[in-house]
Design a protein around this motif. Structure first.
Motif: not given
Ligand SMILES: [Zn+2]
Length: 283
Positions: A112, A116-117, A216, A261
């Protein structure tokens, strides 16, 4: 720290890392009370926990597919400090350590478009202009996620930074897909909503073996328990249903799972014990 490389049939999969950042522990574990989550993730004085920015490189022999690009090198100073980002050597540096250059990457997949991706999708060139980091790559993104990223809601607007994805379109490197989609033989994206309405996971198959990147849906091994769902998820009930469905398939097919993560584990499996799902590290 468990292993950072597996052989999957004819393919090779590397776990690599853009760095670390820090998020509120409460937000990361949703309705789960702190006394339970802090046993696995100790928090700092600001109640934050340290999370990794994991990426995966799938080398099929013919193609190299990079999954997720971390937070990137050009985050605004204010945001960089806010999340206490640690980036040394960063994603491109980590690839170089494995013997790959940015130009070697054929496909990039973003689950997505939260920063942070996909922060490492682009970087600022000498003219201070954002350009794609991987000049030969097609970037595979769900069309619905792309459209949402252009007009997000007030709830998650800060998570979408246009410089992470608009340059892909400008350079003709964007490949929008609708739902499940086969990229090359053995590598497909699978629509698994919950975190966002068009969040995608990645399924890799070679010689009967399966690797499934959770994105996620299940960000760390500490989120394998069913109620452990992030407050960031826009559709937590969908996350719950999809966790059960994916875990049951994973147990049935003996899949290797990939975590986004997790600071300690790139890879792992799940098993079911008295109706509860448990994380099993790879040996
Ligand atoms: Zn994330």
């Amino acid at each position: 720290m468990t292993m950072n490389r597996i052989a999957l049939g004819q393919f090779e999969i590397h776990g690599l890392r853009d760095g670390f950042f820090h998020l509120d522990g409460g937000a990361m574990f949703g309705v789960v009370p702190k006394p339970l989550w802090e046993k696995i993730f100790p928090s700092d004085s600001q109640n934050r926990i340290r999370l990794a920015l994991n990426s995966f490189l799938i080398n099929t022999g013919q193609s190299r597919v990079l999954v997720e690009t971390g937070i990137g090198s050009d985050l605004e100073e204010k945001i960089f400090k806010h999340y206490s980002v640690e980036r040394e050597p960063g994603l491109v540096g980590s690839l170089q350590k494995l013997g790959f250059r940015a130009v070697d990457i054929d496909f990039v997949i973003n689950t997505h478009l939260h920063f942070d991706h996909c922060g490492g999708n682009t970087y600022k060139d000498a003219k201070e202009k954002y350009v794609p980091t991987f000049p030969q790559a097609k970037y595979i993104i769900q069309r619905g996620e792309w459209e949402y990223a252009l007009a997000p809601s007030e709830r998650d607007r800060p998570s979408y930074l246009k410089q992470n994805f608009m340059p892909l379109k400008e350079h003709g490197q964007l490949q929008l897909v609708d739902g499940d989609y086969k990229i090359i033989d053995g590598v497909e994206v699978v629509l698994v909503p919950g975190h966002t309405s068009r969040h995608q996971c990645v399924k890799v198959q070679s010689a009967g073996e399966v690797f499934f990147f959770l994105g996620d849906l299940v960000p760390t091994s500490g989120h394998v328990g069913l109620p452990y769902i992030m407050s960031y998820d826009l559709f937590p009930q969908q996350t719950l249903e999809n966790k059960k469905r994916v875990f049951d398939q994973a147990i049935e097919g003996d899949w290797i799972l990939g975590f986004n993560h997790d600071p300690d584990h790139f890879f792992g499996k799940v098993r079911k014990e008295e109706k509860k799902y448990k994380f099993v590290p790879l040996q």
